[in-house]
Motif scaffolding. Structure first.
Motif, mmCIF file in Angstrom:
data_model
loop_
_atom_site.group_PDB
_atom_site.id
_atom_site.type_symbol
_atom_site.label_atom_id
_atom_site.label_comp_id
_atom_site.label_asym_id
_atom_site.label_seq_id
_atom_site.Cartn_x
_atom_site.Cartn_y
_atom_site.Cartn_z
ATOM 1 N N SER A 1 0.854 -1.186 0.000
ATOM 2 C CA SER A 1 0.000 0.000 0.000
ATOM 3 C C SER A 1 0.890 1.237 0.000
ATOM 4 O O SER A 1 1.661 1.442 0.943
ATOM 5 C CB SER A 1 -0.900 -0.007 1.238
ATOM 6 O OG SER A 1 -1.677 1.166 1.288
ATOM 7 N N PRO B 1 -13.288 -1.791 7.261
ATOM 8 C CA PRO B 1 -14.094 -2.531 6.286
ATOM 9 C C PRO B 1 -14.151 -4.020 6.634
ATOM 10 O O PRO B 1 -13.213 -4.576 7.216
ATOM 11 C CB PRO B 1 -13.341 -2.334 4.968
ATOM 12 C CG PRO B 1 -12.407 -1.207 5.192
ATOM 13 C CD PRO B 1 -12.143 -1.139 6.654
ATOM 14 N N PHE C 1 -8.461 -5.562 -0.898
ATOM 15 C CA PHE C 1 -7.391 -4.616 -1.191
ATOM 16 C C PHE C 1 -7.334 -4.283 -2.672
ATOM 17 O O PHE C 1 -7.030 -3.156 -3.051
ATOM 18 C CB PHE C 1 -6.034 -5.164 -0.738
ATOM 19 C CG PHE C 1 -5.764 -4.947 0.711
ATOM 20 C CD1 PHE C 1 -5.300 -3.729 1.173
ATOM 21 C CD2 PHE C 1 -5.999 -5.956 1.623
ATOM 22 C CE1 PHE C 1 -5.053 -3.517 2.511
ATOM 23 C CE2 PHE C 1 -5.758 -5.761 2.971
ATOM 24 C CZ PHE C 1 -5.290 -4.542 3.421
ATOM 25 N N ARG D 1 -9.593 -3.819 -4.742
ATOM 26 C CA ARG D 1 -10.625 -2.871 -5.171
ATOM 27 C C ARG D 1 -10.236 -1.428 -4.896
ATOM 28 O O ARG D 1 -10.986 -0.519 -5.246
ATOM 29 C CB ARG D 1 -11.946 -3.189 -4.483
ATOM 30 C CG ARG D 1 -12.518 -4.516 -4.922
ATOM 31 C CD ARG D 1 -13.856 -4.766 -4.318
ATOM 32 N NE ARG D 1 -13.740 -4.716 -2.866
ATOM 33 C CZ ARG D 1 -14.718 -5.003 -2.040
ATOM 34 N NH1 ARG D 1 -15.890 -5.342 -2.501
ATOM 35 N NH2 ARG D 1 -14.535 -4.936 -0.740
ATOM 36 N N GLN D 2 -9.082 -1.201 -4.293
ATOM 37 C CA GLN D 2 -8.650 0.146 -3.952
ATOM 38 C C GLN D 2 -7.431 0.526 -4.784
ATOM 39 O O GLN D 2 -6.514 -0.283 -4.939
ATOM 40 C CB GLN D 2 -8.290 0.215 -2.474
ATOM 41 C CG GLN D 2 -9.431 -0.172 -1.567
ATOM 42 C CD GLN D 2 -8.975 -0.306 -0.140
ATOM 43 O OE1 GLN D 2 -8.025 0.328 0.276
ATOM 44 N NE2 GLN D 2 -9.654 -1.141 0.615
ATOM 45 N N PRO D 3 -7.398 1.726 -5.322
ATOM 46 C CA PRO D 3 -6.249 2.118 -6.140
ATOM 47 C C PRO D 3 -4.968 2.193 -5.318
ATOM 48 O O PRO D 3 -4.961 2.678 -4.189
ATOM 49 C CB PRO D 3 -6.637 3.496 -6.680
ATOM 50 C CG PRO D 3 -7.791 3.959 -5.866
ATOM 51 C CD PRO D 3 -8.404 2.768 -5.217
ATOM 52 N N ARG E 1 -3.305 -0.168 -3.918
ATOM 53 C CA ARG E 1 -3.180 -1.159 -2.843
ATOM 54 C C ARG E 1 -3.493 -2.540 -3.405
ATOM 55 O O ARG E 1 -4.386 -2.699 -4.217
ATOM 56 C CB ARG E 1 -4.167 -0.863 -1.710
ATOM 57 C CG ARG E 1 -3.921 0.459 -1.048
ATOM 58 C CD ARG E 1 -4.966 0.745 -0.016
ATOM 59 N NE ARG E 1 -4.688 -0.054 1.180
ATOM 60 C CZ ARG E 1 -5.475 -0.080 2.240
ATOM 61 N NH1 ARG E 1 -6.596 0.610 2.252
ATOM 62 N NH2 ARG E 1 -5.155 -0.816 3.279
ATOM 63 N N TYR E 2 -2.754 -3.518 -2.939
ATOM 64 C CA TYR E 2 -3.066 -4.894 -3.298
ATOM 65 C C TYR E 2 -2.460 -5.831 -2.269
ATOM 66 O O TYR E 2 -1.599 -5.445 -1.479
ATOM 67 C CB TYR E 2 -2.581 -5.244 -4.714
ATOM 68 C CG TYR E 2 -1.090 -5.200 -4.901
ATOM 69 C CD1 TYR E 2 -0.320 -6.340 -4.728
ATOM 70 C CD2 TYR E 2 -0.457 -4.023 -5.273
ATOM 71 C CE1 TYR E 2 1.056 -6.301 -4.909
ATOM 72 C CE2 TYR E 2 0.909 -3.973 -5.454
ATOM 73 C CZ TYR E 2 1.659 -5.115 -5.275
ATOM 74 O OH TYR E 2 3.016 -5.080 -5.446
#
Length: 145
Positions: free
Chosen positions: A21, A56, A108, A110-112, A114-115
């Motif tokens: 992240s 979340p 994760f 689904r968020q720019p 971050r994975y």
């Protein structure tokens, strides 16, 4: 301790997910989160009881997976000690624990910027397949004649 129980225990020592992240990496183990630089350990109990308020839901997949994994490890250990174990339960718990890490990683993704890489999923599935395949096969495909 048999190789099987030792292998299941070893899965708990591997990072279950590697979270990236903003260029920073966090290793997610069964016992806690490790931030390597600077070194910081957040234990699973601290995470669950102090830091989960308002987070979340996908982040709760990790502690759920640990509970499932502990159940599988206990099932295998008790089975080893008593000679009585339903391998379908052990296998199912390992597979479900692996699926929680997929959910964790998907949250994760689904968020720019971050994975998460679900390393634990591979280890949990591999140990279930290697040691519990006959029970999984019988459950999924029926008895082999």
């Amino acid at each position: 301790m048999t190789r099987r129980v030792a292998a299941f225990a070893a899965v708990g020592l591997l990072p279950w997910s590697v979270v990236v992240s903003g260029g920073e990496t966090t290793l997610v183990f069964a016992f806690g989160l490790v931030d390597p630089d600077p070194f910081l350990l957040t234990t699973l109990p601290d995470y669950v009881f102090a830091y989960t308020r308002g987070l979340p839901e996908y982040l709760l997949a990790w502690p759920l997976g640990v509970c499932l994994y502990v159940g599988a490890l206990a099932s295998a250990a008790v089975g080893r000690l008593t000679g009585r174990e339903d391998h379908r339960i052990t296998a199912g718990l390992l597979v479900l624990a692996g699926l929680t890490q997929v959910s964790f990683a998907f949250g994760f993704a689904r968020q720019p910027g971050r994975y998460a890489v679900p390393v634990g999923t591979v280890a949990l599935f591999a140990s279930a397949w290697w040691y519990e395949w006959p029970a999984l096969r019988a459950t999924l495909l029926g008895p082999v004649e």
